[in-house]
Structures are given as structure tokens and as C-alpha cells.
Design an enzyme around this catalytic site. Structure first.
Site, PDB file in Angstrom:
ATOM      1  N   ASP A 154       2.412  -4.635  -5.265  1.00  0.00           N
ATOM      2  CA  ASP A 154       2.372  -3.819  -4.059  1.00  0.00           C
ATOM      3  C   ASP A 154       3.507  -2.798  -4.078  1.00  0.00           C
ATOM      4  OD1 ASP A 154       0.219  -5.247  -3.124  1.00  0.00           O
ATOM      5  OD2 ASP A 154       1.416  -6.567  -1.840  1.00  0.00           O
ATOM      6  N   LYS A 155       3.343  -1.735  -3.335  1.00  0.00           N
ATOM      7  CA  LYS A 155       4.331  -0.652  -3.319  1.00  0.00           C
ATOM      8  C   LYS A 155       5.732  -1.162  -3.013  1.00  0.00           C
ATOM      9  CE  LYS A 155       5.302   3.836  -1.170  1.00  0.00           C
ATOM     10  NZ  LYS A 155       4.819   4.858  -0.199  1.00  0.00           N
TER      11      LYS A 155
END
Length: 330
Positions: A154-155
Site C-alpha cells: 500500500d502507498k
């Protein structure tokens, strides 16, 4: 902008050093010139003192701490985002092992790209997969034409990822992923306490409140299995290790949230259905999840290889603060 390594994006190529620093660091020209004159700026490991130097896309900019405090230019609120530099842990002709910083997207999902025209896609923020060819070319001294993410973080999640550098490696690593031959472990900071356990559930796109989650009713859901091991209890938070048996979207975040121990910094999977978020005492400004270990079979040699990554400074800072808070009085 903190001291450390940063990356010049392709679209910033040709910008003069002084202008790039002013926009990226949100400082006035005098402060930027002060940094340059003090020898605080290094580009591709070379100290630079020319404010008019034109930057190249893919260049690594290293910023040393300033000898004097600098004032932030609040008028630069529209400043572009500066991407912290990914670290190349290992590479050869087939694979690259990269430590992704928090805040950088691994790769755009195909669905995301479908929502934009071909022209508009050019304005999407750069991903790790986008910038990695330029970074690798600095190490290899040659063009790297093929780079593909084998899995994603995930970012806001930091840590270790593998990228394939040719189609044969992509096929081999993809097969290993499907056959669950990768070993992936995460270090996480969670709210409250959680015991050692195996969490097994069926994940669905909508658990009933628009969020991904577990369900016993949806036949189209996907099995997700996470092994949780408590590393350290620190009162209001705990340090845990999570090993993935499967690799579903947001799996660790969902499983910890549904176990009443949501990640520190989590703002989506931090509450029961239609309930309130569990209080977060950590103060961390991103999801406190770090991919700390990766093991796989090399696609050419077949040798089992593994890599570790230390807990990042922001998470370590939270741990140290709670250790101090929970220290027994002498």
C-alpha cells in the site's frame, strides 16, 4: 523536507537546482542558497555548489542537515510532492529487491488507468515502478527497459518488494506467488493488545459499510490467512509481526482491525461496522506497517534468497516513546 535521499522525477528534468530546492523544500531563495553554499547538497554522490545546475531525471539528491535553522516558505503551499528515494537492496539480471518508502505508490492498478484517458494518464503521480528504471540505470550503467512489480505494498506501507527485470523472471515469480512460495513478514504497531494467533477469514469487497472486510456469507470472497506474533507490549500499543500465508488486498490491515487491534495510523479499518474508530495514541501520521522480510526462489538459479529491512525511523520513534512512557520508576 528532512535530511536524506530524494529523487528527481522525469518531468522535473532540466529544472535548475535552486528552483527545484525552492519548490521542493518550501524555502525562500536565501535559505536554499545557504544550503548550497554550505555544501549540504549532493547529486549522485557529488557535492554541488552551482545553483544554476540543471537537474537530470532520475538523479539522486542527498540533503545533509543544515548547520543553521531554515525558515519554511508558507507561500509555497502548492509545492509539488518530493518523493523520498527508494533503496536498492539487491539486483542482478533478473530481479531487483527494493525498499519502498512510505508515501510512494508501488504501481497503478489497471482499473485506475482505465478511468483516465491516455493523455490524462501522463499526469498521474509517478509510482515506484515508473521511477525504478531510471534508478536502476544509475547502478547498472545501462538502460533497464523491463521492470514489473511482482507484488504490491500500500502507498503508506514501507518495506521490501521484488521487481522482475525480464519476462522469464516475471513468469517464475508470479508462479511462486500463486503457489505461496514467497515468505513475507511485516512489523506492525497496533492499538491495544493482541495475542499470538492465526487469523483466517473470507475477505469481501464490502463487509456492509462500504469497506473491505470479512464475511461468512459471500461465496465469491477470497480466503485470507495471517499469522500474528506479539513482539513487544508497550501499554497502549503493541509491536507485532505478521506473516502472510495469502496475499489479499489490505489483508493485514483488515485482520488486525477486526481483531480489535487496528494499526496505528489506520483510518479505514479502525472501527467495527457502523462504529467509531478505536482511539489512536501513537500520533504517527501514516499506517504503521513495514514489510521487514522477503524470501523467494531466484527465478534462474533456483536458490532460496532472503532479505531483511530494519524498522523505519518514524515507527522506531513511536516505539522508543512508549518504552520510555512505560518504563518502571527507579
Amino acid at each position: 523536507m528532512k535530511p536524506g535521499n530524494y529523487y528527481v522525477r522525469k518531468q522535473d528534468a532540466g529544472i535548475q537546482l535552486l528552483a527545484w530546492l525552492k519548490v521542493s523544500l518550501k524555502l525562500d531563495g536565501g535559505s536554499c542558497n545557504q544550503l548550497i553554499a554550505a555544501g549540504c547538497i549532493f547529486i549522485d554522490k557529488k557535492q554541488v555548489r552551482d545553483p544554476k545546475l540543471q537537474l537530470k531525471g532520475g538523479a539522486r539528491v542527498f540533503l545533509k542537515p543544515s548547520p543553521k535553522p531554515l525558515k519554511t516558505n508558507k507561500k509555497k503551499a502548492e509545492a509539488r510532492v518530493v518523493i523520498a528515494m527508494p533503496e536498492i537492496i539487491y539486483f542482478d539480471d533478473d530481479i531487483a529487491i527494493v525498499e519502498k518508502p512510505s508515501g510512494l505508490t508501488t504501481v497503478h492498478h489497471a482499473q485506475d488507468k482505465k478511468e483516465f484517458s491516455e493523455r490524462d494518464r501522463k499526469f498521474l503521480p509517478s509510482t515506484l515502478q515508473d521511477i525504478l528504471p531510471d534508478i536502476l540505470s544509475v547502478h547498472t550503467k545501462k538502460k533497464v527497459p523491463f521492470v514489473r512489480a511482482v507484488h504490491r505494498l500500500d502507498k503508506e506501507t514501507s518495506g521490501v518488494l521484488v521487481f522482475s527485470l525480464n519476462k522469464k523472471a516475471e513468469s517464475s515469480l508470479g508462479k511462486q506467488m500463486r503457489e505461496k512460495k514467497f515468505t513475507r513478514r511485516y512489523i506492525a504497531l497496533v492499538r491495544g493488545q493482541i495475542e499470538n494467533q492465526e487469523i483466517r477469514s473470507i475477505l469481501v469487497r464490502d463487509r456492509g459499510d462500504g469497506r473491505r472486510g470479512s464475511s461468512l456469507k459471500d461465496p465469491d470472497g477470497e480466503l485470507a490467512v495471517t499469522h500474528v506474533k506479539k513482539i513487544e507490549s508497550l501499554g497502549d500499543i503493541s509491536v507485532v509481526e505478521c506473516e502472510l500465508e495469502t496475499g489479499r488486498t489490505h489483508q493485514v490491515r483488515i485482520h488486525l482491525g477486526e481483531s480489535n487491534a487496528p494499526l496505528c495510523g489506520e483510518k479505514i479499518y479502525d472501527r467495527p461496522i457502523n462504529g467509531r474508530p478505536k482511539p489512536d495514541p501513537s500520533g504517527i501520521d501514516r499506517i504503521a506497517l513495514h514489510a521487514c522480510y522477503l524470501s523467494l526462489e531466484h527465478p534462474t538459479s533456483g536458490k532460496v534468497m532472503s532479505w531483511k529491512s530494519s524498522i523505519p525511523h518514524d515507527m522506531q520513534g513511536v516505539i522508543e516513546r512508549f518504552r520510555e512512557k512505560n518504563k518502571a520508576p527507579e
